[in-house]
Design an enzyme around this catalytic site. Sequence first.
Site, mmCIF file in Angstrom:
data_model
loop_
_atom_site.group_PDB
_atom_site.id
_atom_site.type_symbol
_atom_site.label_atom_id
_atom_site.label_comp_id
_atom_site.label_asym_id
_atom_site.label_seq_id
_atom_site.Cartn_x
_atom_site.Cartn_y
_atom_site.Cartn_z
ATOM 1 N N CYS A 183 -31.492 -16.429 -41.595
ATOM 2 C CA CYS A 183 -30.720 -17.631 -41.300
ATOM 3 C C CYS A 183 -30.650 -17.759 -39.795
ATOM 4 O O CYS A 183 -31.120 -16.878 -39.067
ATOM 5 C CB CYS A 183 -29.325 -17.570 -41.912
ATOM 6 S SG CYS A 183 -28.563 -19.219 -41.990
ATOM 7 N N LYS A 240 -25.719 -21.230 -53.520
ATOM 8 C CA LYS A 240 -24.711 -20.899 -52.518
ATOM 9 C C LYS A 240 -23.839 -22.121 -52.276
ATOM 10 O O LYS A 240 -24.320 -23.169 -51.828
ATOM 11 C CB LYS A 240 -25.384 -20.470 -51.216
ATOM 12 C CG LYS A 240 -24.383 -20.183 -50.099
ATOM 13 C CD LYS A 240 -25.083 -19.651 -48.870
ATOM 14 C CE LYS A 240 -24.099 -19.481 -47.731
ATOM 15 N NZ LYS A 240 -24.775 -18.945 -46.538
ATOM 16 N N ARG A 261 -17.859 -14.669 -40.984
ATOM 17 C CA ARG A 261 -18.204 -15.489 -39.812
ATOM 18 C C ARG A 261 -17.730 -14.839 -38.522
ATOM 19 O O ARG A 261 -18.324 -15.059 -37.466
ATOM 20 C CB ARG A 261 -17.656 -16.906 -39.978
ATOM 21 C CG ARG A 261 -18.388 -17.619 -41.104
ATOM 22 C CD ARG A 261 -18.015 -19.076 -41.234
ATOM 23 N NE ARG A 261 -18.674 -19.657 -42.397
ATOM 24 C CZ ARG A 261 -18.382 -20.846 -42.901
ATOM 25 N NH1 ARG A 261 -17.444 -21.579 -42.326
ATOM 26 N NH2 ARG A 261 -19.027 -21.296 -43.956
ATOM 27 N N ARG A 277 -20.293 -26.795 -43.033
ATOM 28 C CA ARG A 277 -21.585 -26.646 -43.681
ATOM 29 C C ARG A 277 -21.709 -27.495 -44.959
ATOM 30 O O ARG A 277 -22.572 -27.256 -45.788
ATOM 31 C CB ARG A 277 -21.829 -25.182 -44.034
ATOM 32 C CG ARG A 277 -21.676 -24.189 -42.880
ATOM 33 C CD ARG A 277 -22.494 -22.938 -43.158
ATOM 34 N NE ARG A 277 -22.094 -21.725 -42.469
ATOM 35 C CZ ARG A 277 -22.213 -21.493 -41.163
ATOM 36 N NH1 ARG A 277 -22.686 -22.423 -40.367
ATOM 37 N NH2 ARG A 277 -21.854 -20.325 -40.657
ATOM 38 N N LYS A 305 -23.294 -17.410 -55.181
ATOM 39 C CA LYS A 305 -22.349 -17.044 -54.128
ATOM 40 C C LYS A 305 -21.397 -18.198 -53.862
ATOM 41 O O LYS A 305 -21.870 -19.319 -53.759
ATOM 42 C CB LYS A 305 -23.151 -16.717 -52.874
ATOM 43 C CG LYS A 305 -22.358 -16.403 -51.654
ATOM 44 C CD LYS A 305 -23.282 -16.222 -50.502
ATOM 45 C CE LYS A 305 -22.427 -16.075 -49.268
ATOM 46 N NZ LYS A 305 -23.213 -16.163 -48.081
ATOM 47 N N SER A 346 -17.071 -12.035 -48.281
ATOM 48 C CA SER A 346 -16.107 -11.364 -47.411
ATOM 49 C C SER A 346 -14.676 -11.804 -47.712
ATOM 50 O O SER A 346 -13.751 -10.989 -47.692
ATOM 51 C CB SER A 346 -16.460 -11.641 -45.956
ATOM 52 O OG SER A 346 -16.455 -13.030 -45.692
ATOM 53 N N TYR A 402 -19.169 -5.806 -50.257
ATOM 54 C CA TYR A 402 -18.761 -5.042 -49.080
ATOM 55 C C TYR A 402 -18.217 -3.677 -49.467
ATOM 56 O O TYR A 402 -18.132 -2.784 -48.632
ATOM 57 C CB TYR A 402 -17.746 -5.840 -48.258
ATOM 58 C CG TYR A 402 -18.419 -7.050 -47.647
ATOM 59 C CD1 TYR A 402 -19.203 -6.919 -46.507
ATOM 60 C CD2 TYR A 402 -18.358 -8.303 -48.272
ATOM 61 C CE1 TYR A 402 -19.884 -8.001 -45.984
ATOM 62 C CE2 TYR A 402 -19.030 -9.385 -47.752
ATOM 63 C CZ TYR A 402 -19.790 -9.224 -46.606
ATOM 64 O OH TYR A 402 -20.487 -10.295 -46.105
HETATM 65 C C1 PBG Z 1 -24.581 -17.553 -43.361
HETATM 66 C C2 PBG Z 1 -24.060 -16.648 -44.414
HETATM 67 C C3 PBG Z 1 -22.767 -16.640 -44.892
HETATM 68 C C4 PBG Z 1 -22.692 -15.619 -45.786
HETATM 69 C C5 PBG Z 1 -23.950 -15.008 -45.868
HETATM 70 N N1 PBG Z 1 -24.791 -15.666 -45.011
HETATM 71 C C6 PBG Z 1 -21.587 -17.455 -44.526
HETATM 72 C C7 PBG Z 1 -21.727 -18.895 -44.371
HETATM 73 O O1 PBG Z 1 -22.538 -19.534 -45.022
HETATM 74 O O2 PBG Z 1 -20.993 -19.392 -43.539
HETATM 75 C C8 PBG Z 1 -21.425 -15.288 -46.540
HETATM 76 C C9 PBG Z 1 -21.065 -13.916 -46.574
HETATM 77 C C10 PBG Z 1 -19.666 -13.585 -46.823
HETATM 78 O O3 PBG Z 1 -18.669 -14.305 -46.648
HETATM 79 O O4 PBG Z 1 -19.519 -12.446 -47.196
HETATM 80 N N2 PBG Z 1 -25.857 -18.022 -43.574
HETATM 81 ZN ZN ZN Z 2 -26.349 -19.238 -41.858
#
Ligand code: PBG
Ligand code: ZN
Length: 331
Positions: free
Chosen positions: A116, A193, A203, A219, A250, A276, A315
């Site tokens: 990403c 997602k 973040r 987003r 997710k 998270s 995690y």
């Molecule tokens: C960003 C990304 C995110 C996560 C994995 N890759 C967060 C987002 O899209 O802002 C989420 C992971 C998490 O909260 O544990 N590409």
């Molecule tokens: Zn990202």
Amino acid sequence: MNGPIRLRRNRDNRHIRELTRSVRLHPEQFIQPLFVVEGLAAREAVPGLKDVWRETPSSLLRQIEADLERGVSKFLLFGVPGEKREREFSRAFTSARLADIKGRFGDEVWVAADVCLCSYTTHGHCGILADDRAHLDNDVTVAALADAALEFAHAGADCVAPSDMQDGRVAAIRAALDGAGFQRRALMSYAAKFHSAFYGPFRVAADSAPGPANALRDRASYQIDPGRPDDALLAAERDAAEGADILMVKPGLPCLDVLARLSASVPLPWAVYQTSGEQAGIDLLAGHGLADPVRAQLETWTAFVRAGAHMIISYAARRAPLYLGRDPGTP
Ligand code: PBG
Ligand code: ZN
């Protein structure tokens, strides 16, 4: 029949519960996320997450060693470069960490590299902004993602995992890998997602929050709307057709219905990402003495497998071998 049907007989004691359980958790179905950050003097805790750090290059290797000793061998690596850019990103820091890990531990570990741009961009979005700065340029972003995935494959990643949510990235990444002879490297797609409030601690850890100064605030224009579950099915079918090896849902608990539906209709291996924010919720509850940490964790993991997950990104994966030594039905 005389008297009630006694379903409680199969719940009566630990032994019969163990024998009759149809949903089981195994330590080998877990993937542990790792963060490695350029320019840190020492590793830092991540607010809200227990036993998770923003690692330095050397603490990263020590942590993986400790995880391996516990029986945790599958990882998802997030590299966080010191310098942010608008385009022409430098992936050297992340690639060097992948090369370190595979050079040191080889096939003892399986490492998926997150693909990403949100940790690499000045604005924290998952792609390259169009000239109006109010939306992401999908196709320019996809080309940058394919470059990154290829570089991570060269560095030794066993799997690349695009989390950006642009259209067409799975096909582009697969073509880039195959064109360079990396036919055996896997691709795990964040197909389903959703736009979620449960990504907070991540973040901070990944230095990837889109700042309030942005014209594009959040987003929502690229991640799936929680009210449009059909979108997730379309994305899963598309990513399967484009060559993904593993699909993901997710966040986890807010999307159990999606996980159950998609895993029943698309016969690829399914991963679930317990995010998270979800993890912080469990740890906060336990930290206040309001839930048993082991039972709360195992209950959520059991729900994921029950809903059709084959693997769990958590995690707390590094606590799984310990937790799974305990009967979830016994306090
Ligand atoms: C960003 C990304 C995110 C996560 C994995 N890759 C967060 C987002 O899209 O802002 C989420 C992971 C998490 O909260 O544990 N590409
Ligand atoms: Zn990202």
